[in-house]
Write a protein that holds these residues in place. Structure first.
Motif, PDB file in Angstrom:
ATOM      1  N   LYS A 184     -22.767 -11.348 -17.897  1.00  0.00           N
ATOM      2  CA  LYS A 184     -23.173 -12.506 -18.688  1.00  0.00           C
ATOM      3  C   LYS A 184     -21.993 -13.061 -19.473  1.00  0.00           C
ATOM      4  CE  LYS A 184     -27.948 -10.901 -19.076  1.00  0.00           C
ATOM      5  NZ  LYS A 184     -29.036 -10.460 -19.987  1.00  0.00           N
ATOM      6  N   MET A 185     -20.897 -13.253 -18.775  1.00  0.00           N
ATOM      7  CA  MET A 185     -19.670 -13.807 -19.348  1.00  0.00           C
ATOM      8  C   MET A 185     -18.787 -14.211 -18.181  1.00  0.00           C
ATOM      9  SD  MET A 185     -18.026 -10.122 -20.480  1.00  0.00           S
ATOM     10  CE  MET A 185     -19.648  -9.560 -21.043  1.00  0.00           C
ATOM     11  N   PRO A 186     -17.787 -15.048 -18.388  1.00  0.00           N
ATOM     12  CA  PRO A 186     -16.850 -15.332 -17.303  1.00  0.00           C
ATOM     13  C   PRO A 186     -16.262 -14.020 -16.775  1.00  0.00           C
ATOM     14  CG  PRO A 186     -16.528 -16.874 -19.088  1.00  0.00           C
ATOM     15  CD  PRO A 186     -17.493 -15.837 -19.595  1.00  0.00           C
ATOM     16  N   ALA A 187     -16.279 -13.850 -15.458  1.00  0.00           N
ATOM     17  CA  ALA A 187     -15.914 -12.564 -14.873  1.00  0.00           C
ATOM     18  C   ALA A 187     -15.095 -12.760 -13.604  1.00  0.00           C
ATOM     19  CB  ALA A 187     -17.168 -11.752 -14.567  1.00  0.00           C
ATOM     20  N   ILE A 188     -14.049 -11.945 -13.456  1.00  0.00           N
ATOM     21  CA  ILE A 188     -13.218 -11.987 -12.257  1.00  0.00           C
ATOM     22  C   ILE A 188     -12.930 -10.567 -11.788  1.00  0.00           C
ATOM     23  CG2 ILE A 188     -12.118 -14.181 -12.842  1.00  0.00           C
ATOM     24  CD1 ILE A 188      -9.641 -12.571 -13.742  1.00  0.00           C
ATOM     25  N   ASN A 189     -12.620 -10.447 -10.529  1.00  0.00           N
ATOM     26  CA  ASN A 189     -12.160  -9.190  -9.948  1.00  0.00           C
ATOM     27  C   ASN A 189     -10.749  -9.413  -9.428  1.00  0.00           C
ATOM     28  OD1 ASN A 189     -11.761  -6.758  -8.605  1.00  0.00           O
ATOM     29  ND2 ASN A 189     -12.993  -7.332  -6.841  1.00  0.00           N
ATOM     30  N   VAL A 190      -9.797  -8.696  -9.986  1.00  0.00           N
ATOM     31  CA  VAL A 190      -8.408  -8.797  -9.539  1.00  0.00           C
ATOM     32  C   VAL A 190      -8.115  -7.616  -8.614  1.00  0.00           C
ATOM     33  CG1 VAL A 190      -5.995  -8.980 -10.197  1.00  0.00           C
ATOM     34  CG2 VAL A 190      -7.763  -9.907 -11.709  1.00  0.00           C
ATOM     35  N   GLU A 191      -7.934  -7.915  -7.335  1.00  0.00           N
ATOM     36  CA  GLU A 191      -7.476  -6.910  -6.372  1.00  0.00           C
ATOM     37  C   GLU A 191      -5.955  -6.943  -6.437  1.00  0.00           C
ATOM     38  OE1 GLU A 191      -9.412  -4.984  -4.334  1.00  0.00           O
ATOM     39  OE2 GLU A 191     -11.392  -5.886  -4.642  1.00  0.00           O
ATOM     40  N   VAL A 192      -5.358  -5.934  -7.057  1.00  0.00           N
ATOM     41  CA  VAL A 192      -3.951  -6.003  -7.443  1.00  0.00           C
ATOM     42  C   VAL A 192      -2.983  -5.841  -6.276  1.00  0.00           C
ATOM     43  CG1 VAL A 192      -4.356  -5.295  -9.819  1.00  0.00           C
ATOM     44  CG2 VAL A 192      -3.988  -3.548  -8.060  1.00  0.00           C
ATOM     45  N   GLY A 193      -3.475  -5.461  -5.122  1.00  0.00           N
ATOM     46  CA  GLY A 193      -2.621  -5.294  -3.946  1.00  0.00           C
ATOM     47  C   GLY A 193      -3.313  -4.409  -2.927  1.00  0.00           C
ATOM     48  N   PHE A 194      -2.663  -4.237  -1.782  1.00  0.00           N
ATOM     49  CA  PHE A 194      -3.238  -3.461  -0.692  1.00  0.00           C
ATOM     50  C   PHE A 194      -2.707  -2.035  -0.701  1.00  0.00           C
ATOM     51  CE2 PHE A 194      -4.329  -7.660   0.652  1.00  0.00           C
ATOM     52  CZ  PHE A 194      -5.463  -7.515   1.443  1.00  0.00           C
ATOM     53  N   ILE A 195      -3.575  -1.118  -1.058  1.00  0.00           N
ATOM     54  CA  ILE A 195      -3.192   0.288  -1.051  1.00  0.00           C
ATOM     55  C   ILE A 195      -3.009   0.785   0.384  1.00  0.00           C
ATOM     56  CG2 ILE A 195      -5.538   1.232  -0.995  1.00  0.00           C
ATOM     57  CD1 ILE A 195      -4.645   3.291  -3.071  1.00  0.00           C
ATOM     58  N   SER A 196      -3.527   0.038   1.343  1.00  0.00           N
ATOM     59  CA  SER A 196      -3.388   0.392   2.759  1.00  0.00           C
ATOM     60  C   SER A 196      -2.041  -0.023   3.335  1.00  0.00           C
ATOM     61  CB  SER A 196      -4.510  -0.267   3.567  1.00  0.00           C
ATOM     62  OG  SER A 196      -4.523  -1.670   3.352  1.00  0.00           O
ATOM     63  N   ASN A 197      -1.272  -0.797   2.594  1.00  0.00           N
ATOM     64  CA  ASN A 197       0.077  -1.182   3.005  1.00  0.00           C
ATOM     65  C   ASN A 197       1.059  -0.185   2.387  1.00  0.00           C
ATOM     66  OD1 ASN A 197       2.741  -2.375   2.717  1.00  0.00           O
ATOM     67  ND2 ASN A 197       1.853  -4.323   3.353  1.00  0.00           N
ATOM     68  N   PRO A 198       1.778   0.602   3.182  1.00  0.00           N
ATOM     69  CA  PRO A 198       2.637   1.665   2.621  1.00  0.00           C
ATOM     70  C   PRO A 198       3.652   1.156   1.605  1.00  0.00           C
ATOM     71  CG  PRO A 198       2.390   1.965   4.980  1.00  0.00           C
ATOM     72  CD  PRO A 198       1.776   0.633   4.665  1.00  0.00           C
ATOM     73  N   GLN A 199       4.249  -0.009   1.866  1.00  0.00           N
ATOM     74  CA  GLN A 199       5.241  -0.534   0.926  1.00  0.00           C
ATOM     75  C   GLN A 199       4.578  -0.983  -0.368  1.00  0.00           C
ATOM     76  OE1 GLN A 199       5.267  -1.540   4.319  1.00  0.00           O
ATOM     77  NE2 GLN A 199       6.835   0.030   4.659  1.00  0.00           N
TER      78      GLN A 199
END
Length: 247
Positions: A184-199
Motif C-alpha cells: 500500500k505504497m509506491p513499490a519497486i523490485n530491483v533485480e541488481v544483476g544476474f547471479i547466473s552470469n559468472p562475471q
C-alpha cells in the motif's frame, strides 16, 4: 525536456545539497558519474520519509544460486548498504530482516507475511532487492513495478541511475509480483544483476560493487522524492549553470 537535461538538473540539485561530499563532482560539458562518497553523506533531504527495504528470500529459501554465491546473502548485503545511504540522508528506514540468521534456517519468510508487516509501517516507498537468474549470457540490473503512478516513476528514476552506472539497456518492466501488487505504497523490485552470469556474480559478491549499486538505487529514489519539492516550471527549465560547477 530531454532525459539528459533532466538528469543534469537533478544531479545539479544533488550536488548543491551534498557540496560537502568531495566525491561528487560535475563538469560544465559532459556529465560525469557521481561515485559513492567514500565516507558517507550528511544531510536531511529525506527527513520525515519512511522507506521500507525488503531483501528477498532468507531462511531456508536462499533464492537463486550462482556458482559461489546465494541470492539472499547478496540481497541482504546490498540492502544494508542502501539503508546506510538513506539514513545518512535523514530518512527513517525499516527492513523486513536485517541480519544473517534472523530468519531461522528451518523457516520461510513468506511474501504474505512480509506484505502484512510492510503495510503496517506506513512507509512512503518500498524497495525490494533481488538477484536475477537466467542463462549465463544475461547481465545487468533491472527495475520492476506493478501498478500506480508513484511506482512507475520511482522505477524509472532508479533504473535510469542503474543504466548510467552499469551501461545496461534493460528497461523498466511491469510485472505481477505479490509484494508489488499488495503493497500500500509506491513499490519497486530491483533485480541488481544476474547471479547466473559468472562475471556478474563476482561483481555482486564484491563489497565495493555492492556499495556502489546501492548508491545508485539511493540516487534514483532520492530523485523521485525530490521531484515533489520542486515546481514543474523549474523541472522544465534548463538547470542553472552554477549548480553544475565545483570550485
Amino acid at each position: 525536456m530531454t532525459k539528459r537535461l533532466k538528469r543534469r538538473l537533478f544531479h545539479g540539485l544533488q550536488l548543491a545539497c551534498f557540496a560537502a561530499c568531495s566525491s561528487l563532482w560535475m563538469g560544465m560539458g559532459d556529465l560525469h558519474a557521481a561515485m559513492a562518497p567514500a565516507n558517507g553523506i550528511e544531510g536531511a533531504l529525506l527527513r520525515g520519509r519512511t522507506i521500507v527495504i525488503d531483501p528477498g528470500h532468507g531462511g531456508y529459501d536462499p533464492g537463486a544460486r550462482g556458482r559461489m554465491a546465494r541470492e539472499d546473502e547478496i540481497n541482504l548485503a546490498i540492502a544494508l548498504d542502501l539503508r546506510k545511504w538513506f539514513e545518512d540522508a535523514g530518512a527513517r528506514v525499516l527492513m523486513t530482516w536485517e541480519k544473517p540468521g534472523q530468519i531461522p534456517p528451518s523457516r520461510k519468510y513468506r511474501v504474505q507475511q512480509r506484505v502484512v508487516w510492510i503495510n503496517r509501517t506506513g512507509g512512503n516507498a518500498l524497495i525490494d532487492i533481488h538477484c536475477n537468474s537466467a542463462g549465463s549470457r544475461w547481465r545487468g540490473p533491472q527495475t520492476f513495478y506493478w501498478n500506480g503512478k508513484g511506482s512507475y516513476y520511482l522505477a524509472h528514476d532508479v533504473q535510469e541511475e542503474l543504466q548510467f552506472f552499469t551501461h545496461t539497456n534493460r528497461p523498466v518492466t511491469r510485472i505481477d509480483q505479490y509484494v508489488l501488487r499488495y503493497a500500500k505504497m509506491p513499490a519497486i523490485n530491483v533485480e541488481v544483476g544476474f547471479i547466473s552470469n559468472p562475471q556478474e556474480e563476482k561483481l555482486l559478491m564484491n563489497p565495493q560493487y555492492q556499495r556502489q549499486i546501492a548508491w545508485y538505487i539511493f540516487l534514483g529514489t532520492e530523485r523521485w522524492f525530490l521531484k515533489g519539492h520542486w515546481p514543474e516550471t523549474l523541472l522544465q527549465t534548463p538547470p542553472p549553470t552554477h549548480l553544475l560547477v565545483r570550485d
